[in-house]
Write a protein that holds these residues in place. Structure first.
Motif, PDB file in Angstrom:
ATOM      1  N   LEU A 286      16.449   4.364  72.772  1.00 34.56           N
ATOM      2  CA  LEU A 286      17.862   4.260  72.390  1.00 34.56           C
ATOM      3  C   LEU A 286      18.678   3.694  73.550  1.00 34.56           C
ATOM      4  N   ALA A 287      18.273   4.059  74.778  1.00 35.77           N
ATOM      5  CA  ALA A 287      18.994   3.550  75.951  1.00 35.77           C
ATOM      6  C   ALA A 287      18.796   2.037  76.094  1.00 35.77           C
ATOM      7  N   LEU A 288      17.632   1.517  75.659  1.00 37.98           N
ATOM      8  CA  LEU A 288      17.398   0.064  75.722  1.00 37.98           C
ATOM      9  C   LEU A 288      18.369  -0.680  74.812  1.00 37.98           C
ATOM     10  N   LEU A 289      18.801  -0.018  73.737  1.00 38.56           N
ATOM     11  CA  LEU A 289      19.665  -0.672  72.745  1.00 38.56           C
ATOM     12  C   LEU A 289      21.126  -0.258  72.877  1.00 38.56           C
ATOM     13  N   GLY A 290      21.381   0.860  73.544  1.00 36.27           N
ATOM     14  CA  GLY A 290      22.760   1.295  73.807  1.00 36.27           C
ATOM     15  C   GLY A 290      23.591   1.428  72.546  1.00 36.27           C
ATOM     16  N   PRO A 291      24.777   0.772  72.521  1.00 35.05           N
ATOM     17  CA  PRO A 291      25.688   0.950  71.380  1.00 35.05           C
ATOM     18  C   PRO A 291      25.354   0.052  70.180  1.00 35.05           C
ATOM     19  N   LEU A 292      24.296  -0.766  70.265  1.00 31.24           N
ATOM     20  CA  LEU A 292      23.986  -1.688  69.165  1.00 31.24           C
ATOM     21  C   LEU A 292      23.738  -0.920  67.870  1.00 31.24           C
ATOM     22  N   PRO A 293      24.063  -1.538  66.750  1.00 36.45           N
ATOM     23  CA  PRO A 293      23.693  -0.916  65.484  1.00 36.45           C
ATOM     24  C   PRO A 293      22.172  -0.819  65.393  1.00 36.45           C
ATOM     25  N   LEU A 294      21.689   0.319  65.008  1.00 37.88           N
ATOM     26  CA  LEU A 294      20.235   0.513  64.965  1.00 37.88           C
ATOM     27  C   LEU A 294      19.884   1.610  63.979  1.00 37.88           C
ATOM     28  N   ASP A 295      18.610   1.695  63.670  1.00 35.95           N
ATOM     29  CA  ASP A 295      18.145   2.872  62.961  1.00 35.95           C
ATOM     30  C   ASP A 295      16.820   3.304  63.555  1.00 35.95           C
ATOM     31  N   TYR A 296      16.518   4.577  63.406  1.00 39.16           N
ATOM     32  CA  TYR A 296      15.165   5.020  63.724  1.00 39.16           C
ATOM     33  C   TYR A 296      14.683   5.987  62.673  1.00 39.16           C
ATOM     34  N   GLU A 297      13.370   6.045  62.565  1.00 37.95           N
ATOM     35  CA  GLU A 297      12.749   6.875  61.551  1.00 37.95           C
ATOM     36  C   GLU A 297      11.484   7.448  62.166  1.00 37.95           C
ATOM     37  N   ILE A 298      11.267   8.736  61.970  1.00 30.08           N
ATOM     38  CA  ILE A 298      10.078   9.381  62.534  1.00 30.08           C
ATOM     39  C   ILE A 298       9.061   9.584  61.410  1.00 30.08           C
ATOM     40  N   GLY A 301       2.062  12.925  60.448  1.00 27.69           N
ATOM     41  CA  GLY A 301       0.798  13.086  59.760  1.00 27.69           C
ATOM     42  C   GLY A 301       0.868  14.144  58.686  1.00 27.69           C
ATOM     43  N   PRO A 302      -0.293  14.570  58.192  1.00 30.37           N
ATOM     44  CA  PRO A 302      -1.603  14.097  58.612  1.00 30.37           C
ATOM     45  C   PRO A 302      -1.950  12.709  58.041  1.00 30.37           C
ATOM     46  N   GLY A 303      -2.919  12.082  58.740  1.00 27.47           N
ATOM     47  CA  GLY A 303      -3.390  10.774  58.286  1.00 27.47           C
ATOM     48  C   GLY A 303      -2.777   9.625  59.061  1.00 27.47           C
ATOM     49  N   VAL A 304      -1.640   9.876  59.713  1.00 19.71           N
ATOM     50  CA  VAL A 304      -1.075   8.886  60.650  1.00 19.71           C
ATOM     51  C   VAL A 304      -0.688   9.642  61.921  1.00 19.71           C
ATOM     52  N   PRO A 305      -0.804   8.980  63.078  1.00 26.33           N
ATOM     53  CA  PRO A 305      -0.363   9.663  64.298  1.00 26.33           C
ATOM     54  C   PRO A 305       1.165   9.797  64.281  1.00 26.33           C
ATOM     55  N   LEU A 306       1.681  10.803  64.981  1.00 27.47           N
ATOM     56  CA  LEU A 306       3.135  10.953  65.115  1.00 27.47           C
ATOM     57  C   LEU A 306       3.696   9.663  65.729  1.00 27.47           C
ATOM     58  N   HIS A 307       4.685   9.074  65.068  1.00 24.67           N
ATOM     59  CA  HIS A 307       5.275   7.854  65.618  1.00 24.67           C
ATOM     60  C   HIS A 307       6.702   7.674  65.124  1.00 24.67           C
ATOM     61  N   ALA A 308       7.414   6.753  65.770  1.00 29.89           N
ATOM     62  CA  ALA A 308       8.786   6.427  65.358  1.00 29.89           C
ATOM     63  C   ALA A 308       8.952   4.924  65.381  1.00 29.89           C
ATOM     64  N   HIS A 309       9.746   4.429  64.427  1.00 29.77           N
ATOM     65  CA  HIS A 309      10.141   3.018  64.402  1.00 29.77           C
ATOM     66  C   HIS A 309      11.613   2.963  64.760  1.00 29.77           C
ATOM     67  N   ILE A 310      11.955   2.158  65.758  1.00 32.30           N
ATOM     68  CA  ILE A 310      13.348   2.014  66.170  1.00 32.30           C
ATOM     69  C   ILE A 310      13.716   0.546  65.977  1.00 32.30           C
ATOM     70  N   CYS A 311      14.691   0.278  65.113  1.00 29.62           N
ATOM     71  CA  CYS A 311      15.019  -1.112  64.782  1.00 29.62           C
ATOM     72  C   CYS A 311      16.455  -1.424  65.145  1.00 29.62           C
ATOM     73  N   ALA A 312      16.654  -2.463  65.980  1.00 30.27           N
ATOM     74  CA  ALA A 312      18.010  -2.946  66.230  1.00 30.27           C
ATOM     75  C   ALA A 312      18.410  -3.807  65.051  1.00 30.27           C
ATOM     76  N   ARG A 313      19.677  -3.695  64.656  1.00 29.73           N
ATOM     77  CA  ARG A 313      20.145  -4.491  63.513  1.00 29.73           C
ATOM     78  C   ARG A 313      21.046  -5.627  63.999  1.00 29.73           C
ATOM     79  N   TYR A 314      20.851  -6.046  65.207  1.00 30.81           N
ATOM     80  CA  TYR A 314      21.791  -6.966  65.822  1.00 30.81           C
ATOM     81  C   TYR A 314      21.265  -8.396  65.877  1.00 30.81           C
ATOM     82  N   TYR A 315      19.969  -8.580  65.651  1.00 27.64           N
ATOM     83  CA  TYR A 315      19.366  -9.904  65.796  1.00 27.64           C
ATOM     84  C   TYR A 315      18.766 -10.335  64.467  1.00 27.64           C
ATOM     85  N   PRO A 316      19.629 -10.798  63.547  1.00 33.07           N
ATOM     86  CA  PRO A 316      19.154 -11.053  62.192  1.00 33.07           C
ATOM     87  C   PRO A 316      18.460 -12.398  62.060  1.00 33.07           C
TER      88      PRO A 316
END
Ligand SMILES: [Zn+2]
Ligand SMILES: [Zn+2]
Length: 339
Positions: A286-298, A301-316
């Motif tokens: 989140l610090a890499l993106l700062g105030p940019l519009p973004l979303d994240y989703e965690i 499992g089971p069946g997938v390792p614990l992970h998160a997707h963090i997407c900036a919405r600033y570079y369309p």
């Protein structure tokens, strides 16, 4: 099938998401000149009285907070409170007059129809801080954003979200729970006040199903992804078996991911110390993106390792025929570096 990508002269030409099939091409599309003329703003009338103008602005900010259902003092505008964390629980947090630092309640508008989850609304809101605006704000767009919160507070917010997820799982109709954040209007956030969401659903979330199916066929896929990420210089941080990296095949062009390859259980069953590591990497993303519009989703499992997707919405960059574009010189000039 191994991770699909093509290189030429040491440069990445394209890489395909092993989960969605979307192809990201590295091109110079970002150098195209925009043909849209920038409309000049009407010249601002000189306010006759600067003090009056400043007072008006501050009055506007005050009004925004008075009308915000997530601001302290307006608690009766939300549904019944399910949890609160008091300011003294996180000494690192900014001092506040608010009786709470973090607060959770049911979302007024369920994301999944109640009829699907046994007649109970399983969508929740976690308000992350009592402050609406960044400290010293003078304009409406100077909002507080999550990366400004101290790590200890962010960690507590994640643990609070997991407690709320536990509440949702008490409902036998709930099969999966997602922790998700939208930051900024462009990412779909309807309230500017800092918050995230916990959403219980009657069935697994489709992207997680897709990931699980791929990993069932190729159990080593994520190790392969990490090897590729290392080779391309996209790794941002490794910490206690968890990894934060720039992901060139995210849902949006500028995406980061965090993965803990050895953690394969529901988020509510992950040991607290692993959650702390995960929170630290998420806070760093989140610090890499700062105030940019973004979303994240965690995703868990089971069946997938614990992970998160963090997407900036600033570079369309264009999404055409299932392909995305990233700048061709990204690997040379935009390599994420540790702050
Ligand atoms: Zn507010
Ligand atoms: Zn995922």
């Amino acid at each position: 099938m191994p991770l699909q990508f093509q290189k030429e002269g040491g440069r990445l030409l394209w890489v395909q998401s092993p989960f969605t099939g979307t192809i990201t091409y590295f091109t110079d599309i970002h150098k195209k000149q925009s043909g849209f003329a920038r409309r000049p703003l009407a010249p601002a009338a000189q306010p006759p009285d600067w003090h009056a103008a400043e007072a008006n602005r501050l009055a506007e900010l005050d009004a925004a907070q008075r009308g915000c259902p997530f601001c302290p003092g307006n608690e009766e505008q939300t549904t019944a409170e399910l949890m609160r964390i008091v300011p003294s629980a996180v000494p690192e947090a900014a001092s506040t007059m608010s009786p709470w630092l973090i607060r959770a309640f049911t979302n007024l508008f369920p994301r999944i129809p109640e009829a699907c989850t046994g007649g109970r609304n399983e969508s929740y809101v976690v308000v992350e801080d009592p402050r609406h605006f960044a400290d010293g704000a003078r304009h409406h767009d100077e909002l507080l954003y999550t990366a400004l919160l101290p790590l200890a507070q962010f960690r507590t917010i994640l643990h609070a979200g997991i407690e709320v997820a536990r509440l949702a799982f008490e409902n036998p109709a709930v099969q999966a729970v997602l922790i998700r954040k939208n930051q900024g209007r462009e990412s779909g956030a309807s309230q500017p006040h800092l918050h995230n969401q916990v959403i219980g659903a009657d069935q697994p979330f489709p992207p997680v199903v897709q990931e699980r199916e791929r990993l069932l066929l190729e159990p080593n896929l994520w190790s392969e992804i990490l090897e590729f990420i290392r080779d391309e210089g996209f790794m941002v941080h490794e910490r206690d078996g968890c990894f934060l990296y720039f992901c060139p095949f995210g849902v949006f062009p500028r995406s980061y991911e965090i993965v803990c390859p050895d953690v394969d259980c529901r988020l509510i069953d992950v040991p607290a110390h692993t959650i702390d590591t995960f929170a630290a990497l998420l806070h760093e993303a989140l610090a890499l993106l700062g105030p940019l519009p973004l979303d994240y989703e965690i995703h868990d499992g089971p069946g997938v390792p614990l992970h998160a997707h963090i997407c900036a919405r600033y570079y369309p960059y264009s999404n055409i025929g299932g392909t995305l574009n990233l700048p061709a010189d990204l690997t040379a000039t935009m390599r994420p570096t540790r702050r």
